[in-house]
Write an enzyme that holds these catalytic residues in place. Structure first.
Site, PDB file in Angstrom:
ATOM      1  N   LYS A 172       0.885  -1.177   0.000  1.00  0.00           N
ATOM      2  CA  LYS A 172       0.000   0.000   0.000  1.00  0.00           C
ATOM      3  C   LYS A 172       0.916   1.219   0.000  1.00  0.00           C
ATOM      4  O   LYS A 172       1.229   1.791   1.037  1.00  0.00           O
ATOM      5  CB  LYS A 172      -0.932  -0.032   1.206  1.00  0.00           C
ATOM      6  CG  LYS A 172      -2.199   0.803   0.984  1.00  0.00           C
ATOM      7  CD  LYS A 172      -3.209   0.573   2.087  1.00  0.00           C
ATOM      8  CE  LYS A 172      -4.383   1.520   1.972  1.00  0.00           C
ATOM      9  NZ  LYS A 172      -5.370   1.146   0.951  1.00  0.00           N
TER      10      LYS A 172
HETATM   11  C1  PLP Z   1      -6.427   0.407   0.524  1.00  0.00           C
HETATM   12  C2  PLP Z   1      -6.777  -0.065  -0.847  1.00  0.00           C
HETATM   13  C3  PLP Z   1      -7.865  -0.929  -1.095  1.00  0.00           C
HETATM   14  C4  PLP Z   1      -8.811  -1.375  -0.018  1.00  0.00           C
HETATM   15  O1  PLP Z   1      -8.180  -2.106   0.999  1.00  0.00           O
HETATM   16  P1  PLP Z   1      -8.812  -2.185   2.454  1.00  0.00           P
HETATM   17  O2  PLP Z   1      -7.829  -2.937   3.257  1.00  0.00           O
HETATM   18  O3  PLP Z   1     -10.103  -2.908   2.316  1.00  0.00           O
HETATM   19  O4  PLP Z   1      -8.997  -0.794   2.913  1.00  0.00           O
HETATM   20  C5  PLP Z   1      -8.051  -1.364  -2.388  1.00  0.00           C
HETATM   21  N1  PLP Z   1      -7.262  -0.957  -3.391  1.00  0.00           N
HETATM   22  C6  PLP Z   1      -6.223  -0.129  -3.195  1.00  0.00           C
HETATM   23  C7  PLP Z   1      -5.377   0.267  -4.343  1.00  0.00           C
HETATM   24  C8  PLP Z   1      -5.950   0.352  -1.921  1.00  0.00           C
HETATM   25  O5  PLP Z   1      -4.923   1.166  -1.738  1.00  0.00           O
END
Ligand code: PLP
Length: 333
Positions: A172
């Site tokens: 992330k």
């Molecule tokens: C954070 C994110 C998500 C969703 O993830 P969660 O853990 O459910 O919040 C989906 N796609 C991307 C690109 C993200 O950065």
């Protein structure tokens, strides 16, 4: 120093800034948490982050951080991919997040964003190995949109998803959001709410900031973790709720574009969007164009779970104030 509200004529008042954030071990007043302008951009290259929600439960008058363990685990994994070590362990970060929420005296739904990056004047493009990152945690009020009955119109983006050997989507990372930004900008320019991104194999990966599910003949289908998705906490929660509570089987497999057009229901899910029904894709109506029956049941259950009103999922909810908590919480504190 008190935070200032900036108001531009003719616009809605700017969001009031929080009073405190947490920076590398201590609570800092919002306005005092500055970095030098020469670092603008470069520190972001290595930055990884988490988006976490805390939900207010009016019954117990407490704030519950949702799935904190899973989010912190993923933060450490994102840091590892960046070859960044954390100067703070899991328990210290849990306490840091709680302390920011308490310091700002939040009594409503909140979005929390821990971020880790190589600080100390090191431009993010330089090779840095196993060095500790700096960690900053901010939080802002963010009322839940669950159950507002809205449906999103989506397009399949002309941009492809980044891939594991280019910019690993599993981390992330702030820089990965350039991909999301191309997608969402194109969607907005063409009048859509969200873009759905195909990976380089032409299969559905996810929406610009959220994962995706389709429903076909009573089965919930979502692309696998090898489809260029971010390994979403919400996607996993949805899987468990569908299987354990709603009697809806879940299959992880590759999803093709035209399946979006003929699905009975489509929804996207993530911490920021929560659970959002999709009413059309590329102007093909999905189902009857409204919030479908599975999405409707799922949203109701999800809202009770995140507010710690479902006994069987109380371990997913970390209380911030631990007030009149009538449920037996098993959260580590
Ligand atoms: C954070 C994110 C998500 C969703 O993830 P969660 O853990 O459910 O919040 C989906 N796609 C991307 C690109 C993200 O950065």
């Amino acid at each position: 120093m008190t935070s200032q509200k900036v108001e531009k004529p003719g616009s809605t008042p700017a969001r009031e800034t929080p009073r405190y954030l947490w920076r590398s071990g201590e609570l800092v007043e919002w306005d005092k948490a500055t970095v030098h302008v020469s670092m603008l951009g470069w520190t972001a290259i290595s930055a990884v982050f988490e988006g976490i929600r805390a939900y207010w439960d009016p019954q117990t008058e407490d704030l519950y951080i949702f799935h904190l363990d899973a989010h912190l685990k993923r933060l450490f994994q994102s840091m590892k991919i960046m070859r960044m070590t954390s100067p703070f362990d899991r328990d210290q970060l849990q306490e840091a997040i709680s302390s920011v929420l308490r310091a700002n005296e939040y009594a409503g739904d909140v979005y929390v964003q821990p971020m880790a990056y190589f600080g100390g004047g090191i431009p993010g493009y330089l090779a840095v190995l196993e060095r500790p990152g700096e960690v900053v945690i901010t939080a802002r009020p963010s009322p839940s949109n669950l159950g507002n009955g809205k449906v999103a119109s989506c397009n399949v983006s002309s941009w492809n998803r980044i891939s594991d050997n280019v910019m690993p989507p599993r981390a992330k990372a702030i820089t990965n959001y350039q991909n999301s930004r191309y997608v969402s900008t194109e969607s907005q320019a063409n009048g859509y709410d969200f873009g759905i991104i195909l990976n380089q194999q032409g299969k559905v990966s996810e929406a610009s900031y959220a994962c995706i599910y389709i429903l076909r003949d009573g089965v919930a289908i979502t692309p696998p973790v090898s489809s260029g998705i971010l390994e979403s906490v919400t996607r996993q929660v949805v899987k468990e709720l569908c299987e354990n509570d709603l009697g809806v089987p879940v299959v992880e497999r590759e999803v093709e574009r035209t399946e979006l057009y003929i699905a009975d229901e489509v929804f996207i899910c993530g911490t920021a969007v929560e659970i959002q029904a999709v009413g059309s894709v590329d102007k093909y109506q999905v189902g009857d164009g409204g919030v479908g029956p599975v999405v409707s049941r799922l949203t109701d259950l999800f809202e009770r779970v995140v507010r710690n009103q479902e006994h069987s999922y109380t371990e997913w909810c970390t209380p911030v104030y631990e007030k009149a908590n009538t449920l037996t919480s098993t959260s580590k504190g």
